[in-house]
Design an enzyme around this catalytic site. Sequence first.
Site: not given
Length: 136
Positions: A48-52
Amino acid sequence: MASAAFEEIVEDFEFLEDWEDRYRHVIDLGKAMDPLDDALKVPATKVDGCASQVWLHPNIENGVLNFDGDSDAMIVRGLIAVLRKLYNGLALADVLAVDARAELGRLGLNDHLSAQRSNGLRAMIERVREVAAAQA
């Protein structure tokens, strides 16, 4: 405290004069990785916390960390490859001792990634550290 494999990336980056070439090299590192088996792309391995979309699958044997990963974004896949060079093969205690921000700073990544990519990279580093801490 970086691994020999990571030091090779540092040396490669010294020969690449502009950031475009370095960016391309990171992408090539990602392309060279084997894809993560779809069966391992589950909520437990998703970061979690990634744009992709990002998945990291750790494997700890005899107190040594190795992980595989994948992403739907080529640059992020390359960043996973860089993190694998930084961490894979290290004892769990050594994983926790690595100053990833400083090591990645040697590549200039801190200055050339978008805010979203930087946040995603931090999330991946935190996941690796959490896994190592839980098993140490």
